[in-house]
Design a protein around this motif. Sequence first.
Motif, PDB file in Angstrom:
ATOM      1  N   GLY A   1       0.815  -1.210   0.000  1.00  0.00           N
ATOM      2  CA  GLY A   1       0.000   0.000   0.000  1.00  0.00           C
ATOM      3  C   GLY A   1       0.844   1.254   0.000  1.00  0.00           C
ATOM      4  O   GLY A   1       0.545   2.215  -0.713  1.00  0.00           O
ATOM      5  N   GLU A   2       1.904   1.244   0.788  1.00  0.00           N
ATOM      6  CA  GLU A   2       2.767   2.427   0.844  1.00  0.00           C
ATOM      7  C   GLU A   2       3.502   2.632  -0.476  1.00  0.00           C
ATOM      8  O   GLU A   2       3.633   3.753  -0.947  1.00  0.00           O
ATOM      9  CB  GLU A   2       3.755   2.319   2.006  1.00  0.00           C
ATOM     10  CG  GLU A   2       4.432   3.613   2.334  1.00  0.00           C
ATOM     11  CD  GLU A   2       3.455   4.735   2.690  1.00  0.00           C
ATOM     12  OE1 GLU A   2       3.746   5.904   2.328  1.00  0.00           O
ATOM     13  OE2 GLU A   2       2.410   4.477   3.295  1.00  0.00           O
ATOM     14  N   LEU A   3       3.969   1.562  -1.083  1.00  0.00           N
ATOM     15  CA  LEU A   3       4.619   1.686  -2.393  1.00  0.00           C
ATOM     16  C   LEU A   3       3.640   2.219  -3.437  1.00  0.00           C
ATOM     17  O   LEU A   3       3.998   3.062  -4.257  1.00  0.00           O
ATOM     18  CB  LEU A   3       5.201   0.343  -2.834  1.00  0.00           C
ATOM     19  CG  LEU A   3       6.445  -0.112  -2.081  1.00  0.00           C
ATOM     20  CD1 LEU A   3       6.808  -1.541  -2.450  1.00  0.00           C
ATOM     21  CD2 LEU A   3       7.606   0.826  -2.332  1.00  0.00           C
ATOM     22  N   ARG A   4       2.398   1.763  -3.386  1.00  0.00           N
ATOM     23  CA  ARG A   4       1.377   2.262  -4.317  1.00  0.00           C
ATOM     24  C   ARG A   4       1.166   3.758  -4.107  1.00  0.00           C
ATOM     25  O   ARG A   4       1.103   4.528  -5.066  1.00  0.00           O
ATOM     26  CB  ARG A   4       0.062   1.511  -4.120  1.00  0.00           C
ATOM     27  CG  ARG A   4      -1.049   1.974  -5.053  1.00  0.00           C
ATOM     28  CD  ARG A   4      -2.372   1.289  -4.771  1.00  0.00           C
ATOM     29  NE  ARG A   4      -2.760   1.279  -3.378  1.00  0.00           N
ATOM     30  CZ  ARG A   4      -3.256   2.331  -2.708  1.00  0.00           C
ATOM     31  NH1 ARG A   4      -3.406   3.485  -3.314  1.00  0.00           N
ATOM     32  NH2 ARG A   4      -3.604   2.220  -1.450  1.00  0.00           N
ATOM     33  N   ARG A   5       1.079   4.194  -2.855  1.00  0.00           N
ATOM     34  CA  ARG A   5       0.880   5.620  -2.574  1.00  0.00           C
ATOM     35  C   ARG A   5       2.087   6.447  -3.020  1.00  0.00           C
ATOM     36  O   ARG A   5       1.924   7.552  -3.545  1.00  0.00           O
ATOM     37  CB  ARG A   5       0.604   5.831  -1.087  1.00  0.00           C
ATOM     38  CG  ARG A   5      -0.801   5.456  -0.690  1.00  0.00           C
ATOM     39  CD  ARG A   5      -1.092   5.755   0.769  1.00  0.00           C
ATOM     40  NE  ARG A   5      -0.446   4.816   1.667  1.00  0.00           N
ATOM     41  CZ  ARG A   5      -0.892   3.596   1.943  1.00  0.00           C
ATOM     42  NH1 ARG A   5      -2.003   3.163   1.400  1.00  0.00           N
ATOM     43  NH2 ARG A   5      -0.244   2.809   2.776  1.00  0.00           N
TER      44      ARG A   5
END
Length: 74
Positions: free
Chosen positions: A6-10
Amino acid sequence: MESVKGELRRLRSGPGAEDDQQRTFLVRARFAAEDPAQVIANAREVLTCVVEEMCDWPADERWPQLVVVARGYP
Protein backbone atom coordinates in the motif's frame (compact mmCIF):
# COMPACT_ATOMS: atom_id res chain seq x y z
CA MET A 1 3.26 -7.08 3.89
CA GLU A 2 0.05 -5.46 2.73
CA SER A 3 1.15 -2.21 4.36
CA VAL A 4 4.38 -2.23 2.30
CA LYS A 5 2.42 -2.78 -0.92
CA GLY A 6 0.00 0.00 0.00
CA GLU A 7 2.77 2.43 0.84
CA LEU A 8 4.62 1.69 -2.39
CA ARG A 9 1.38 2.26 -4.32
CA ARG A 10 0.88 5.62 -2.57
CA LEU A 11 4.47 6.66 -3.27
CA ARG A 12 4.16 5.79 -6.95
CA SER A 13 0.59 6.96 -7.62
CA GLY A 14 -0.46 9.17 -4.73
CA PRO A 15 -3.22 8.42 -2.24
CA GLY A 16 -6.43 6.84 -3.47
CA ALA A 17 -9.99 7.13 -2.19
CA GLU A 18 -9.55 3.97 -0.09
CA ASP A 19 -6.68 5.62 1.80
CA ASP A 20 -8.97 8.13 3.50
CA GLN A 21 -10.37 5.37 5.70
CA GLN A 22 -7.01 3.81 6.60
CA ARG A 23 -4.74 6.80 7.15
CA THR A 24 -2.77 6.14 10.33
CA PHE A 25 -0.74 9.32 10.13
CA LEU A 26 -0.02 12.09 7.71
CA VAL A 27 3.09 14.22 7.44
CA ARG A 28 2.80 17.58 5.76
CA ALA A 29 5.84 19.63 4.91
CA ARG A 30 6.28 23.09 3.47
CA PHE A 31 9.36 24.03 1.54
CA ALA A 32 10.62 26.46 -1.03
CA ALA A 33 12.63 25.32 -4.03
CA GLU A 34 13.35 26.38 -7.57
CA ASP A 35 11.96 23.06 -8.78
CA PRO A 36 9.47 21.76 -6.18
CA ALA A 37 8.37 18.90 -8.44
CA GLN A 38 11.96 17.62 -8.49
CA VAL A 39 12.19 17.84 -4.69
CA ILE A 40 9.04 15.73 -4.39
CA ALA A 41 10.33 13.24 -6.99
CA ASN A 42 13.61 12.92 -5.08
CA ALA A 43 11.77 12.36 -1.79
CA ARG A 44 9.60 9.70 -3.39
CA GLU A 45 12.68 7.90 -4.77
CA VAL A 46 14.34 7.77 -1.37
CA LEU A 47 11.16 6.82 0.50
CA THR A 48 10.50 4.07 -2.05
CA CYS A 49 13.98 2.71 -1.39
CA VAL A 50 13.34 2.70 2.36
CA VAL A 51 9.92 1.04 2.08
CA GLU A 52 11.27 -1.64 -0.27
CA GLU A 53 13.84 -2.59 2.38
CA MET A 54 11.38 -2.87 5.28
CA CYS A 55 11.10 -6.66 5.11
CA ASP A 56 14.84 -7.26 5.30
CA TRP A 57 16.18 -4.14 7.04
CA PRO A 58 19.82 -3.52 6.06
CA ALA A 59 22.63 -2.51 8.38
CA ASP A 60 23.08 1.23 8.89
CA GLU A 61 26.30 1.33 6.87
CA ARG A 62 24.50 -0.01 3.76
CA TRP A 63 21.98 2.84 3.56
CA PRO A 64 24.18 5.39 1.77
CA GLN A 65 24.83 2.90 -1.02
CA LEU A 66 21.18 1.85 -1.26
CA VAL A 67 19.98 5.43 -1.54
CA VAL A 68 22.63 6.39 -4.11
CA VAL A 69 21.73 3.37 -6.25
CA ALA A 70 18.03 4.21 -5.91
CA ARG A 71 18.79 7.70 -7.26
CA GLY A 72 20.38 6.15 -10.37
CA TYR A 73 24.03 6.74 -9.55
CA PRO A 74 26.56 3.90 -9.97
